[in-house]
Design a protein around this motif. Structure first.
Motif, PDB file in Angstrom:
ATOM      1  N   LEU A 198     -21.842 172.396 -12.125  1.00  0.00           N
ATOM      2  CA  LEU A 198     -20.427 172.407 -12.187  1.00  0.00           C
ATOM      3  C   LEU A 198     -20.306 173.795 -12.675  1.00  0.00           C
ATOM      4  O   LEU A 198     -20.782 174.382 -13.599  1.00  0.00           O
ATOM      5  N   ALA A 199     -19.338 174.566 -11.876  1.00  0.00           N
ATOM      6  CA  ALA A 199     -19.037 175.895 -11.882  1.00  0.00           C
ATOM      7  C   ALA A 199     -17.593 176.240 -11.923  1.00  0.00           C
ATOM      8  O   ALA A 199     -16.865 175.689 -11.159  1.00  0.00           O
ATOM      9  N   SER A 200     -17.193 177.016 -12.779  1.00  0.00           N
ATOM     10  CA  SER A 200     -15.917 177.606 -13.026  1.00  0.00           C
ATOM     11  C   SER A 200     -15.853 178.962 -13.338  1.00  0.00           C
ATOM     12  O   SER A 200     -16.974 179.475 -13.627  1.00  0.00           O
ATOM     13  N   PRO A 201     -14.957 179.991 -13.222  1.00  0.00           N
ATOM     14  CA  PRO A 201     -14.981 181.237 -13.527  1.00  0.00           C
ATOM     15  C   PRO A 201     -15.437 181.295 -15.078  1.00  0.00           C
ATOM     16  O   PRO A 201     -15.742 182.446 -15.460  1.00  0.00           O
ATOM     17  N   HIS A 260     -24.873 163.764 -18.825  1.00  0.00           N
ATOM     18  CA  HIS A 260     -23.904 164.188 -18.079  1.00  0.00           C
ATOM     19  C   HIS A 260     -22.542 164.624 -18.824  1.00  0.00           C
ATOM     20  O   HIS A 260     -22.059 165.749 -18.538  1.00  0.00           O
ATOM     21  N   ASP A 261     -22.155 163.922 -19.784  1.00  0.00           N
ATOM     22  CA  ASP A 261     -20.969 164.455 -20.710  1.00  0.00           C
ATOM     23  C   ASP A 261     -21.394 165.551 -21.488  1.00  0.00           C
ATOM     24  O   ASP A 261     -20.245 166.467 -21.752  1.00  0.00           O
ATOM     25  N   GLN A 262     -22.557 165.921 -21.745  1.00  0.00           N
ATOM     26  CA  GLN A 262     -22.723 167.253 -22.570  1.00  0.00           C
ATOM     27  C   GLN A 262     -22.366 168.454 -21.626  1.00  0.00           C
ATOM     28  O   GLN A 262     -21.918 169.503 -22.098  1.00  0.00           O
ATOM     29  N   ALA A 263     -22.554 168.182 -20.235  1.00  0.00           N
ATOM     30  CA  ALA A 263     -22.225 169.272 -19.455  1.00  0.00           C
ATOM     31  C   ALA A 263     -20.763 169.173 -19.099  1.00  0.00           C
ATOM     32  O   ALA A 263     -20.021 170.492 -19.078  1.00  0.00           O
ATOM     33  N   LEU A 264     -20.438 168.119 -18.722  1.00  0.00           N
ATOM     34  CA  LEU A 264     -19.025 168.023 -18.076  1.00  0.00           C
ATOM     35  C   LEU A 264     -17.892 167.915 -19.265  1.00  0.00           C
ATOM     36  O   LEU A 264     -16.689 168.436 -18.632  1.00  0.00           O
ATOM     37  N   PHE A 320     -10.353 172.584 -16.175  1.00  0.00           N
ATOM     38  CA  PHE A 320     -10.191 171.307 -15.717  1.00  0.00           C
ATOM     39  C   PHE A 320      -9.748 171.520 -13.952  1.00  0.00           C
ATOM     40  O   PHE A 320     -10.539 170.918 -13.091  1.00  0.00           O
ATOM     41  N   ASP A 321      -8.897 172.387 -13.760  1.00  0.00           N
ATOM     42  CA  ASP A 321      -8.491 172.551 -12.309  1.00  0.00           C
ATOM     43  C   ASP A 321      -9.413 173.353 -11.462  1.00  0.00           C
ATOM     44  O   ASP A 321      -9.392 173.035 -10.099  1.00  0.00           O
ATOM     45  N   ARG A 322      -9.994 174.131 -11.981  1.00  0.00           N
ATOM     46  CA  ARG A 322     -10.813 175.048 -10.977  1.00  0.00           C
ATOM     47  C   ARG A 322     -12.334 174.848 -10.770  1.00  0.00           C
ATOM     48  O   ARG A 322     -12.982 175.673 -10.542  1.00  0.00           O
ATOM     49  N   GLY A 323     -12.920 173.755 -11.522  1.00  0.00           N
ATOM     50  CA  GLY A 323     -14.155 173.248 -11.457  1.00  0.00           C
ATOM     51  C   GLY A 323     -14.643 172.946 -10.233  1.00  0.00           C
ATOM     52  O   GLY A 323     -13.897 172.243  -9.345  1.00  0.00           O
ATOM     53  N   VAL A 324     -15.940 173.684  -9.747  1.00  0.00           N
ATOM     54  CA  VAL A 324     -16.272 173.230  -8.587  1.00  0.00           C
ATOM     55  C   VAL A 324     -17.657 172.563  -8.569  1.00  0.00           C
ATOM     56  O   VAL A 324     -18.476 172.958  -9.532  1.00  0.00           O
ATOM     57  N   ASN A 325     -18.079 171.439  -7.846  1.00  0.00           N
ATOM     58  CA  ASN A 325     -19.228 170.952  -7.946  1.00  0.00           C
ATOM     59  C   ASN A 325     -20.180 171.537  -6.860  1.00  0.00           C
ATOM     60  O   ASN A 325     -19.906 171.491  -5.659  1.00  0.00           O
ATOM     61  N   MET A 326     -21.391 172.107  -7.284  1.00  0.00           N
ATOM     62  CA  MET A 326     -22.121 172.892  -6.190  1.00  0.00           C
ATOM     63  C   MET A 326     -23.514 172.036  -6.056  1.00  0.00           C
ATOM     64  O   MET A 326     -24.097 171.618  -6.980  1.00  0.00           O
ATOM     65  N   PRO A 342     -14.789 169.822  -4.635  1.00  0.00           N
ATOM     66  CA  PRO A 342     -13.904 169.639  -5.847  1.00  0.00           C
ATOM     67  C   PRO A 342     -14.612 168.859  -6.803  1.00  0.00           C
ATOM     68  O   PRO A 342     -15.360 167.798  -6.423  1.00  0.00           O
ATOM     69  N   ASP A 343     -14.483 169.316  -8.171  1.00  0.00           N
ATOM     70  CA  ASP A 343     -14.854 168.469  -9.375  1.00  0.00           C
ATOM     71  C   ASP A 343     -14.083 167.513  -9.457  1.00  0.00           C
ATOM     72  O   ASP A 343     -13.678 167.443 -10.849  1.00  0.00           O
ATOM     73  N   HIS A 344     -13.509 166.501  -8.475  1.00  0.00           N
ATOM     74  CA  HIS A 344     -12.663 165.376  -9.008  1.00  0.00           C
ATOM     75  C   HIS A 344     -13.087 164.317  -7.794  1.00  0.00           C
ATOM     76  O   HIS A 344     -13.704 164.515  -6.954  1.00  0.00           O
TER      77      HIS A 344
END
Length: 338
Positions: free
Chosen positions: A158-161, A271-275, A283-289, A300-302
């Motif tokens: 999971l990546a964001s800026p 899972h939750d330790q990361a997410l 929340f809005d700019r998260g990306v699943n790679m 998208p991370d949703h």
């Protein structure tokens, strides 16, 4: 030279995928988006656009070059083998659509393998309806690994800026994490992460942080011993590989601003330790790679957001960020492999 498009899958047709795709195309100039092509049913997207009052011209295409040329003035769509039948009802998945959803994923991967697209961006799927249609994979990640012949098992990032995280264990009950967490799983995630950071993110010397499992990273074994018996051996192996790694580190001090400047990614134990931290920070700019595939894939991370489908209020930001990151990673990988 024509810029290859991204191949964007349909996802669950009863969800918000069509809406956020149309909105992403509308934002193509303001967001400086790379060209993309929808692997979808043109009639479905036209119906979504008309129902929501989103002014987007649709143009069927059959090649990447056609898509790239059309992108400036219309949303290019590579038609599925069969139109969606019956039409999708917002908020209500239909098992009859399972074949089309799966076919969109397969076609997107094929576009990349054939050199018609540079990466795959997947819209969210509704797993339950796919299972009812006979889908035998836990989700996108495992299916993409099978389609692409990925060796060794893919890794979810999971990546964001602001933050990149990798959960070593993912969709399992918290009570089972200590039994299912293994040294080898941590080593595999670390190796795949380091290679992806170098190749796809152009980070020459990746810095990995490894979270502990227990409070205070076990407090020297007084609050659990998994840090000593499972996590530390993995860290030792990764260091022997020449990877820059720190840990095990307490999870409660890993994610503040100063700490985030000391690493490029955190390997989290569940899972939750990361997410929780990435969704709290951005929340809005998260990306699943998906790391470890022979193709670049983002999402998208949703989820499908069935509860708001068809209302015109879905936020396209995560899909837009997924497109931007997929293009960057694909270009970096191409440069690294030359």
């Amino acid at each position: 030279m024509t810029e290859l498009p991204l191949a964007v899958t349909m996802g669950e047709p009863a969800g918000i995928g069509g809406e956020i795709l149309l909105k992403a195309w509308q934002a193509r100039v303001s967001e400086s988006l790379p060209p993309f092509v929808a692997i979808d049913d043109p009639a479905r997207l036209q119906a979504v656009a008309e129902a929501l009052g989103i002014d987007v011209p649709i143009r069927p295409v059959s090649t990447g070059a056609e898509a790239a040329t059309a992108f400036a003035t219309a949303l290019p769509v590579a038609s599925l083998d069969e139109p969606l039948d019956p039409p999708a009802t917002p908020g209500t998945p239909n098992v009859a659509h399972g074949e089309a959803v799966i076919g969109s994923i397969e076609n997107a991967v094929q576009w990349v393998f054939e050199g018609q697209a540079r990466a795959v961006v997947t819209n969210p799927i509704q797993k339950q309806s796919l299972y009812e249609a006979g889908f035998r994979y836990p989700g996108h990640t495992e299916y993409l690994a099978a389609l692409t012949g990925a060796a060794g098992g893919p890794v979810m990032m999971l990546a964001s800026p602001q933050l990149k995280v990798i959960p070593v264990t993912i969709h399992i009950p918290v009570a089972q994490v200590p039994d299912l967490l293994t040294t080898q799983a941590i080593i595999h995630a670390g190796r795949v992460a380091a290679e992806a950071l170098r190749r796809d993110f152009n980070i020459r010397q990746p810095r990995l942080a490894i979270a502990g499992l227990n409070p205070h990273a076990g407090e020297g074994g007084t609050i659990g011993t998994e840090e000593q018996t499972i996590i530390q051996p993995a860290i030792d192996t990764l260091r022997a590989d020449g990877i820059q790694v720190r840990g095990p580190l307490p999870g409660d001090t890993l994610f503040h601003e100063a700490a985030r400047r000391t690493y490029d990614v955190v390997l989290c134990m569940f899972h939750d330790q990361a997410l929780i931290p990435i969704k709290t920070l951005d929340f809005d700019r998260g990306v699943n790679m998906t790391l470890g595939l022979p193709i670049v894939r983002s999402s998208p991370d949703h989820g499908t957001a069935l509860d708001i489908a068809g209302q015109g209020i879905a936020n396209p930001t995560s899909l837009i960020e997924a497109m931007k990151l997929a293009a960057i990673c694909a270009d970096n990988r191409m440069a690294a492999d030359q």
